[in-house]
Motif scaffolding. Sequence first.
Motif, PDB file in Angstrom:
ATOM      1  N   VAL A  27      15.006  16.402  24.693  1.00  0.00           N
ATOM      2  CA  VAL A  27      13.743  15.667  24.619  1.00  0.00           C
ATOM      3  C   VAL A  27      12.596  16.610  24.294  1.00  0.00           C
ATOM      4  O   VAL A  27      11.709  16.280  23.499  1.00  0.00           O
ATOM      5  CB  VAL A  27      13.478  14.915  25.945  1.00  0.00           C
ATOM      6  N   LEU A  28      12.613  17.806  24.886  1.00  0.00           N
ATOM      7  CA  LEU A  28      11.559  18.781  24.592  1.00  0.00           C
ATOM      8  C   LEU A  28      11.574  19.147  23.111  1.00  0.00           C
ATOM      9  O   LEU A  28      10.515  19.272  22.473  1.00  0.00           O
ATOM     10  CB  LEU A  28      11.751  20.029  25.457  1.00  0.00           C
ATOM     11  N   ALA A  29      12.758  19.284  22.545  1.00  0.00           N
ATOM     12  CA  ALA A  29      12.862  19.578  21.108  1.00  0.00           C
ATOM     13  C   ALA A  29      12.316  18.419  20.282  1.00  0.00           C
ATOM     14  O   ALA A  29      11.613  18.626  19.279  1.00  0.00           O
ATOM     15  CB  ALA A  29      14.317  19.867  20.741  1.00  0.00           C
ATOM     16  N   ASP A  30      12.627  17.179  20.693  1.00  0.00           N
ATOM     17  CA  ASP A  30      12.108  16.001  19.990  1.00  0.00           C
ATOM     18  C   ASP A  30      10.581  15.946  20.064  1.00  0.00           C
ATOM     19  O   ASP A  30       9.911  15.598  19.085  1.00  0.00           O
ATOM     20  CB  ASP A  30      12.692  14.722  20.587  1.00  0.00           C
ATOM     21  N   ILE A  31      10.045  16.273  21.242  1.00  0.00           N
ATOM     22  CA  ILE A  31       8.589  16.260  21.414  1.00  0.00           C
ATOM     23  C   ILE A  31       7.940  17.262  20.470  1.00  0.00           C
ATOM     24  O   ILE A  31       6.956  16.951  19.779  1.00  0.00           O
ATOM     25  CB  ILE A  31       8.215  16.578  22.880  1.00  0.00           C
ATOM     26  N   ASN A  32       8.470  18.483  20.451  1.00  0.00           N
ATOM     27  CA  ASN A  32       7.888  19.513  19.588  1.00  0.00           C
ATOM     28  C   ASN A  32       7.931  19.096  18.124  1.00  0.00           C
ATOM     29  O   ASN A  32       6.958  19.276  17.380  1.00  0.00           O
ATOM     30  CB  ASN A  32       8.616  20.844  19.785  1.00  0.00           C
ATOM     31  N   ALA A  33       9.063  18.502  17.703  1.00  0.00           N
ATOM     32  CA  ALA A  33       9.179  18.070  16.307  1.00  0.00           C
ATOM     33  C   ALA A  33       8.197  16.953  15.992  1.00  0.00           C
ATOM     34  O   ALA A  33       7.485  16.985  14.979  1.00  0.00           O
ATOM     35  CB  ALA A  33      10.611  17.632  16.015  1.00  0.00           C
ATOM     36  N   LEU A  59       3.402   9.847  22.453  1.00  0.00           N
ATOM     37  CA  LEU A  59       3.033  10.347  21.131  1.00  0.00           C
ATOM     38  C   LEU A  59       2.777   9.179  20.174  1.00  0.00           C
ATOM     39  O   LEU A  59       1.893   9.255  19.312  1.00  0.00           O
ATOM     40  CB  LEU A  59       4.128  11.258  20.580  1.00  0.00           C
ATOM     41  N   ALA A  60       3.528   8.091  20.326  1.00  0.00           N
ATOM     42  CA  ALA A  60       3.290   6.901  19.498  1.00  0.00           C
ATOM     43  C   ALA A  60       1.924   6.306  19.805  1.00  0.00           C
ATOM     44  O   ALA A  60       1.233   5.798  18.904  1.00  0.00           O
ATOM     45  CB  ALA A  60       4.388   5.869  19.731  1.00  0.00           C
ATOM     46  N   VAL A 100       4.683  17.019  13.504  1.00  0.00           N
ATOM     47  CA  VAL A 100       4.423  16.079  12.410  1.00  0.00           C
ATOM     48  C   VAL A 100       3.065  15.412  12.609  1.00  0.00           C
ATOM     49  O   VAL A 100       2.260  15.287  11.666  1.00  0.00           O
ATOM     50  CB  VAL A 100       5.540  15.028  12.332  1.00  0.00           C
ATOM     51  N   LEU A 101       2.793  15.001  13.839  1.00  0.00           N
ATOM     52  CA  LEU A 101       1.520  14.332  14.114  1.00  0.00           C
ATOM     53  C   LEU A 101       0.333  15.255  13.872  1.00  0.00           C
ATOM     54  O   LEU A 101      -0.696  14.830  13.327  1.00  0.00           O
ATOM     55  CB  LEU A 101       1.498  13.840  15.568  1.00  0.00           C
ATOM     56  N   VAL A 113       5.423  27.168  18.204  1.00  0.00           N
ATOM     57  CA  VAL A 113       4.385  27.594  17.255  1.00  0.00           C
ATOM     58  C   VAL A 113       4.081  26.430  16.315  1.00  0.00           C
ATOM     59  O   VAL A 113       4.984  25.852  15.713  1.00  0.00           O
ATOM     60  CB  VAL A 113       4.838  28.819  16.449  1.00  0.00           C
ATOM     61  N   TYR A 114       2.801  26.096  16.197  1.00  0.00           N
ATOM     62  CA  TYR A 114       2.345  25.009  15.334  1.00  0.00           C
ATOM     63  C   TYR A 114       1.492  25.611  14.225  1.00  0.00           C
ATOM     64  O   TYR A 114       0.341  25.996  14.452  1.00  0.00           O
ATOM     65  CB  TYR A 114       1.550  23.980  16.150  1.00  0.00           C
ATOM     66  N   ARG A 115       2.073  25.709  13.024  1.00  0.00           N
ATOM     67  CA  ARG A 115       1.355  26.255  11.868  1.00  0.00           C
ATOM     68  C   ARG A 115       0.639  25.097  11.185  1.00  0.00           C
ATOM     69  O   ARG A 115       1.283  24.169  10.693  1.00  0.00           O
ATOM     70  CB  ARG A 115       2.320  26.937  10.912  1.00  0.00           C
TER      71      ARG A 115
END
Length: 724
Positions: free
Chosen positions: A105-111, A42-43, A115-116, A314-316
């Motif tokens: 880690v999956l939760a960190d990825i989603n967060a 992601l970085a 943001v990205l 879900v990505y709003r």
Amino acid sequence: MDEDTSTATAVVEDDAPAPAPARPRPAPLPRDRYIDRELSWLAFNRRVLDLAEDETLPILERTNFLAIFASNLDEFFMVRVAGLKRRILTGLAVPTNIGRAPKAVLADINAAAHVLQVQHAEVFHEQVRPQLEEAGIRIVGVDDLPESERNRLAEVFANQIFPVLMPLAVDPAHPFPYISGLSLNLAVRVRNPKSGRVDFARLKVPAGSLPRLVATTSAASPVATFVLLEDLIAHHLDELFPGMEVLEHHVFRLTRNEDLEVDEDESENLLQALEKELLRRRFGPPIRLEITEDMDPTTLELLTSELDVSRDEVYRLPGPLDLAGLFELNRLDRPQLHYPTAVPATAPAFVPGEPNEKPDLFAAIGEQDVLVHHPYESFATSVQAFLEQAAADPNVLAIKQTLYRTSGDSPIVEALIDAAEAGKQVLALVEIKARFDEQNNIEWARKLERAGVHVVYGLVGLKTHCKLALVVRREADGNLRNYAHIGTGNYNPKTSRIYEDLGLFTADEQVAKDLIRLFNELSGYAIEKKFRRLLVAPLLLRKGLLKRINAERMHAEAGKPARVRIKVNSMVDEAIIDALYRASQAGVQVEVWVRGICSLKPGIPGVSENITVRSILGRYLEHSRIFSFLNDGDPVTFIGSADMMHRNLDRRVEALVRLKRKEHLEELDRLFDLAMSDDTASWHLDDIGVWERHAVNDAGEPHVDLQTATMQALSTNPRKRQAR
């Protein structure tokens, strides 16, 4: 007794030489010495977004980087996130490379991804879209157009779009429809004015068969104006639901697991198994739901319930969704809004002596090894010309080649077909499991087979990722001679224009013997362990690189100069990273040039303070892999196909070839010097895993752009480079 402790109890005679001091034991490596793989990816995509924000770049290139970001993120979810989620659901997930629980880690990825994506949308709305308008390119809503243009679009809708649309109702007689992965959809709620009943309908936006950006002006207009296809459809919903009252409409997009799991047992043909799996791919489980920020709770509840998507998935987002559609702006004839045109040079060794003379690549390669650097040097006049000359040459007896990815109208494949039809022996190893190119490669494999090419699919359980070509030719003296090409990139003429890669042409007999052994292993049952100038995965590559890294460590411990330089797309493998840490602790200068994922942390006191990590992104996708070792003044440098990832070292057939010519070693050293210079634009990685962009100096002046500098160096007066 151990060498480190024996000197403590030894008796030293008066005239005996003093014993060498014991080497201090290196400090233990810290447990938190790795960066999480997925967050590092992601970085990397954040660095792509940095380019979209760069006001010094032409505006259509910035738009392109927005589209690349979106496309990259789609693949990340379809493969990496999907794979992690599948392992969690099946109970096969293990702690990550940093020891964290997969669910965390999956939760960190989603967060982080959320943001990205919000930042991505903001860059489009606040920076890129206004500058597109300044450049005469507008993306507007239908209601923002004058009446004359709305009337013209109404005709376009009626004649070209309306017949294609298929509204699907959801009611007791119509179950919730299947939503395909990456499709753009309209969720529509309508009310029957007579009964007052409210119903839901789904309308798929046919962006795959129709342009996503619908032009409202002619191509000759100085201002190019577009409306989004989904906006135009939404403007005419009353025509799709006559007699109904449209209450709400919202855009949504679903991402599904599209990674493949092919069971390579002996009971089924691999092509047939893969084709079945490609059909199943369309029905993979959902992993991400993108919705526009104005979606009402009722519609969202229906979607999450019917699609079995959790709220974390879900990505709003601010519309429009799927900014990969911005790739369509590349069709505009606005060269001044792109990078200046760059014409690849022909490699000096392949430039004929006279202007109208046809180059003889075999003669050039037979004289000495030739190193080519794409896209600065032409793929067409080197790799493509090499295979076309081989196909046409009556003295060529056989051609052997690997194909991982190639283009839809590949002259490489056509050359192999021509060679087979001319009676030559042709072997093509087609990797039909190349992700997202599976169907394309199946079609090529069958076309090659119909032409008489011997097509094989590699080894069970392994992808064949190496980039190899071998030509067997009868020389004028009647003897056979072998000509080889070993590259870092695919045999794909289209991507060769935007991927930075290296390729070695050689007639060295040792390389030929190595390749003959390797091709026999790939097409038959040989298990080869004897290679002289190649390092081959999965059996020997990791071991060979670790041996070289440890040799540099021992040189440093002996007080000799020591250096390791590695250029890869990804640096993940823990064994390689730990070896680099140990080398750094001994004083080895380690330079890592990485495009994407990097799990290594530079600058940790006592561990990696001798390690420098740089990343360079730009006009071209940095794709070559280089492994260089100082070797006590006798440099050893390899190029090839392998990244430092578990899959490349353990589950793929990869090949690195050692360069021999002093000129080639010096050329790659100069390239590395430029990449690692503080005066070159790049991203620097710190000891906590944060990338910082260094694009300008303290006076605000731009740093050197490596790709521009390389382009200029390789295109300047090629005649002077003939000796290369």
